[in-house]
Design a protein around this motif. Structure first.
Motif, PDB file in Angstrom:
ATOM      1  N   VAL A   1       0.833  -1.204   0.000  1.00 28.44           N
ATOM      2  CA  VAL A   1       0.000   0.000   0.000  1.00 28.44           C
ATOM      3  C   VAL A   1       0.869   1.256   0.000  1.00 28.44           C
ATOM      4  O   VAL A   1       0.615   2.213  -0.739  1.00 28.44           O
ATOM      5  N   THR A   2       1.923   1.254   0.827  1.00 34.73           N
ATOM      6  CA  THR A   2       2.813   2.415   0.907  1.00 34.73           C
ATOM      7  C   THR A   2       3.537   2.656  -0.411  1.00 34.73           C
ATOM      8  O   THR A   2       3.628   3.801  -0.883  1.00 34.73           O
ATOM      9  N   ILE A   3       4.049   1.607  -1.014  1.00 32.56           N
ATOM     10  CA  ILE A   3       4.759   1.752  -2.297  1.00 32.56           C
ATOM     11  C   ILE A   3       3.815   2.251  -3.375  1.00 32.56           C
ATOM     12  O   ILE A   3       4.168   3.135  -4.175  1.00 32.56           O
ATOM     13  N   LEU A   4       2.596   1.718  -3.404  1.00 35.65           N
ATOM     14  CA  LEU A   4       1.622   2.135  -4.419  1.00 35.65           C
ATOM     15  C   LEU A   4       1.257   3.608  -4.265  1.00 35.65           C
ATOM     16  O   LEU A   4       1.287   4.373  -5.237  1.00 35.65           O
ATOM     17  N   THR A   5       0.919   4.003  -3.048  1.00 33.72           N
ATOM     18  CA  THR A   5       0.542   5.405  -2.820  1.00 33.72           C
ATOM     19  C   THR A   5       1.726   6.341  -3.062  1.00 33.72           C
ATOM     20  O   THR A   5       1.550   7.451  -3.581  1.00 33.72           O
ATOM     21  N   THR A   6       2.937   5.908  -2.705  1.00 35.50           N
ATOM     22  CA  THR A   6       4.113   6.747  -2.908  1.00 35.50           C
ATOM     23  C   THR A   6       4.403   6.943  -4.395  1.00 35.50           C
ATOM     24  O   THR A   6       4.681   8.067  -4.837  1.00 35.50           O
ATOM     25  N   LEU A   7       4.330   5.873  -5.167  1.00 37.01           N
ATOM     26  CA  LEU A   7       4.600   5.974  -6.603  1.00 37.01           C
ATOM     27  C   LEU A   7       3.553   6.832  -7.308  1.00 37.01           C
ATOM     28  O   LEU A   7       3.886   7.779  -8.030  1.00 37.01           O
ATOM     29  N   ILE A   8       2.277   6.508  -7.079  1.00 34.79           N
ATOM     30  CA  ILE A   8       1.210   7.262  -7.742  1.00 34.79           C
ATOM     31  C   ILE A   8       1.216   8.716  -7.277  1.00 34.79           C
ATOM     32  O   ILE A   8       1.153   9.647  -8.087  1.00 34.79           O
ATOM     33  N   GLY A   9       1.280   8.921  -5.965  1.00 37.35           N
ATOM     34  CA  GLY A   9       1.241  10.267  -5.413  1.00 37.35           C
ATOM     35  C   GLY A   9       2.405  11.118  -5.871  1.00 37.35           C
ATOM     36  O   GLY A   9       2.232  12.289  -6.238  1.00 37.35           O
ATOM     37  N   THR A  10       3.617  10.548  -5.882  1.00 35.18           N
ATOM     38  CA  THR A  10       4.796  11.314  -6.279  1.00 35.18           C
ATOM     39  C   THR A  10       4.716  11.726  -7.746  1.00 35.18           C
ATOM     40  O   THR A  10       4.979  12.890  -8.085  1.00 35.18           O
ATOM     41  N   ILE A  11       4.354  10.798  -8.615  1.00 33.26           N
ATOM     42  CA  ILE A  11       4.302  11.100 -10.051  1.00 33.26           C
ATOM     43  C   ILE A  11       3.224  12.131 -10.365  1.00 33.26           C
ATOM     44  O   ILE A  11       3.466  13.127 -11.054  1.00 33.26           O
ATOM     45  N   VAL A  12       2.014  11.904  -9.835  1.00 36.79           N
ATOM     46  CA  VAL A  12       0.905  12.825 -10.114  1.00 36.79           C
ATOM     47  C   VAL A  12       1.173  14.192  -9.490  1.00 36.79           C
ATOM     48  O   VAL A  12       0.954  15.235 -10.119  1.00 36.79           O
ATOM     49  N   SER A  13       1.663  14.196  -8.256  1.00 36.79           N
ATOM     50  CA  SER A  13       1.949  15.466  -7.580  1.00 36.79           C
ATOM     51  C   SER A  13       3.038  16.241  -8.301  1.00 36.79           C
ATOM     52  O   SER A  13       2.953  17.472  -8.456  1.00 36.79           O
ATOM     53  N   LEU A  14       4.066  15.544  -8.777  1.00 36.71           N
ATOM     54  CA  LEU A  14       5.157  16.201  -9.493  1.00 36.71           C
ATOM     55  C   LEU A  14       4.660  16.823 -10.789  1.00 36.71           C
ATOM     56  O   LEU A  14       5.030  17.957 -11.130  1.00 36.71           O
ATOM     57  N   MET A  15       3.783  16.117 -11.495  1.00 39.20           N
ATOM     58  CA  MET A  15       3.268  16.639 -12.754  1.00 39.20           C
ATOM     59  C   MET A  15       2.356  17.845 -12.517  1.00 39.20           C
ATOM     60  O   MET A  15       2.448  18.859 -13.227  1.00 39.20           O
ATOM     61  N   ILE A  16       1.478  17.757 -11.508  1.00 36.66           N
ATOM     62  CA  ILE A  16       0.586  18.878 -11.218  1.00 36.66           C
ATOM     63  C   ILE A  16       1.384  20.104 -10.778  1.00 36.66           C
ATOM     64  O   ILE A  16       1.098  21.241 -11.191  1.00 36.66           O
ATOM     65  N   THR A  17       2.396  19.885  -9.943  1.00 34.46           N
ATOM     66  CA  THR A  17       3.233  20.988  -9.478  1.00 34.46           C
ATOM     67  C   THR A  17       3.945  21.674 -10.635  1.00 34.46           C
ATOM     68  O   THR A  17       3.986  22.909 -10.717  1.00 34.46           O
ATOM     69  N   ALA A  18       4.491  20.873 -11.556  1.00 32.14           N
ATOM     70  CA  ALA A  18       5.195  21.446 -12.711  1.00 32.14           C
ATOM     71  C   ALA A  18       4.235  22.204 -13.627  1.00 32.14           C
ATOM     72  O   ALA A  18       4.559  23.293 -14.113  1.00 32.14           O
ATOM     73  N   LEU A  19       3.050  21.639 -13.848  1.00 32.73           N
ATOM     74  CA  LEU A  19       2.063  22.301 -14.716  1.00 32.73           C
ATOM     75  C   LEU A  19       1.535  23.595 -14.098  1.00 32.73           C
ATOM     76  O   LEU A  19       1.102  24.504 -14.817  1.00 32.73           O
ATOM     77  N   PHE A  20       1.560  23.689 -12.790  1.00 34.73           N
ATOM     78  CA  PHE A  20       1.124  24.896 -12.099  1.00 34.73           C
ATOM     79  C   PHE A  20       2.252  25.922 -12.038  1.00 34.73           C
ATOM     80  O   PHE A  20       2.040  27.131 -12.223  1.00 34.73           O
ATOM     81  N   ALA A  21       3.478  25.446 -11.794  1.00 34.29           N
ATOM     82  CA  ALA A  21       4.603  26.359 -11.579  1.00 34.29           C
ATOM     83  C   ALA A  21       5.102  26.979 -12.881  1.00 34.29           C
ATOM     84  O   ALA A  21       5.512  28.144 -12.897  1.00 34.29           O
ATOM     85  N   TYR A  22       5.075  26.218 -13.967  1.00 35.60           N
ATOM     86  CA  TYR A  22       5.632  26.739 -15.217  1.00 35.60           C
ATOM     87  C   TYR A  22       4.890  27.972 -15.731  1.00 35.60           C
ATOM     88  O   TYR A  22       5.541  28.983 -16.079  1.00 35.60           O
ATOM     89  N   PRO A  23       3.556  27.986 -15.807  1.00 36.72           N
ATOM     90  CA  PRO A  23       2.890  29.220 -16.242  1.00 36.72           C
ATOM     91  C   PRO A  23       3.182  30.410 -15.335  1.00 36.72           C
ATOM     92  O   PRO A  23       3.293  31.547 -15.808  1.00 36.72           O
ATOM     93  N   LEU A  24       3.327  30.145 -14.023  1.00 33.51           N
ATOM     94  CA  LEU A  24       3.619  31.243 -13.098  1.00 33.51           C
ATOM     95  C   LEU A  24       5.012  31.828 -13.330  1.00 33.51           C
ATOM     96  O   LEU A  24       5.278  32.967 -12.934  1.00 33.51           O
ATOM     97  N   SER A  25       5.892  31.065 -13.943  1.00 26.80           N
ATOM     98  CA  SER A  25       7.238  31.568 -14.220  1.00 26.80           C
ATOM     99  C   SER A  25       7.297  32.404 -15.491  1.00 26.80           C
ATOM    100  O   SER A  25       8.301  33.084 -15.740  1.00 26.80           O
TER     101      SER A  25
END
Length: 299
Positions: A77-101
């Protein structure tokens, strides 16, 4: 001349010696935790914690692995949530941060202030919990350990925005635009490859956050098959502490505790919870420092 050469050699050597000493001192707590975890319970009670245990015993790990299937399921459960959460969170963060730059984004300052505002003020725990349970129906689902409080961090967005602003040359983006590249193509083909340090840094932040999280599991998860490893370890410690409190009033509980490695199992729990991250960290280290330093150049 000789004196100058000698000074040039001694200076770097002292710096290296200092950092080697600092590294060893930093590693000592981890070594101590591991040594205590493989000590016998009697040696801990008699001699206390030691880097050189007088009696080696793996009773704590045997106690934890009595129900290996439960621990393996929690790790899954921990590995699954970590993999999915990290990838999705990283993509959302990048998509949000790039326009602001981008300086040509309308209402850029307003959006940046809105993100910063969320770092200072929140709606409170009760409406936060009701929103996720009643409106989004995340109770007893894997998404309850991915979305609340972890999916998007305002600090990570601002850090990544600063990296994009200070590192990605505006001329490169303008050249790609003149050549007919779309915004998505610029983002995925140019910006992301040039941003590996900050991507690895934010990815490490997200990985640590998801791996160490037990709070969401405690709030939203009632099914044992959905427990993650951190909450399972926390629950085990809580049960041991409960037995310790009851041992004075119950002879049966006292006999059970006499056979249980109480002190060493706490250290074994720490090793079980943190060991995978210790092995993974060196692969991120070369990107981590450059990502932090570049992202902190300007806000």
């Amino acid at each position: 001349m000789k004196k100058t050469n000698l000074t040039q050699h001694i200076g770097p050597s002292l710096i290296h010696l200092f950092f080697w000493g600092f590294t060893i001192v930093s590693l000592l707590p981890f070594v101590l935790v591991f040594m205590v975890s493989i000590s016998s319970e009697d040696s801990i009670l008699q001699n206390g914690y030691s880097l050189f245990p007088s009696d080696i015993s793996f009773a704590a790990y045997q106690f934890l692995l009595n129900d290996f299937s439960e621990i393996a399921k929690a790790y899954g459960v921990t590995i699954l949530t970590t993999l999915i959460g990290t990838i999705v969170s990283l993509m959302i963060t990048a998509l949000f941060a790039y326009p602001l730059s981008r300086a040509d984004l309308p209402f850029r300052r307003t959006l940046s202030f809105y993100i910063f505002f969320t770092m200072l003020f929140g709606g409170g725990m009760v409406p936060w919990y009701i929103t996720y349970v009643n409106m989004f129906d995340l109770k007893n689902t894997i998404f309850a350990m991915i979305i609340p409080n972890l999916l998007l961090s305002a600090f990570n967005v601002l850090l990544m925005r600063s990296f994009f602003s200070s590192t990605i040359p505006e001329a490169v983006i303008e050249s790609a635009t003149i050549d007919g590249a779309s915004e998505l193509k610029i983002f995925f083909k140019i910006v992301i490859p040039l941003s590996l340090p900050i991507m690895a840094t934010i990815g490490l932040f997200n990985t640590l956050a998801y791996w160490n999280d037990w709070y969401n599991c405690m709030l939203f998860i009632d099914k044992p098959e959905l427990y993650n490893i951190q909450y399972l370890m926390t629950k085990t410690l809580t049960n041991i502490q409960y037995l310790l409190m009851k041992s004075n009033s119950s002879a049966q509980v006292g006999d059970l505790l006499a056979k249980m490695p109480r002190e060493t199992v706490r250290m074994a729990l720490a090793i079980v919870g943190i060991a995978p991250l210790l092995f993974a960290y060196p692969f991120f280290q070369k990107y981590y420092i450059s990502g932090i330093s570049s992202g902190a150049v300007k806000g």
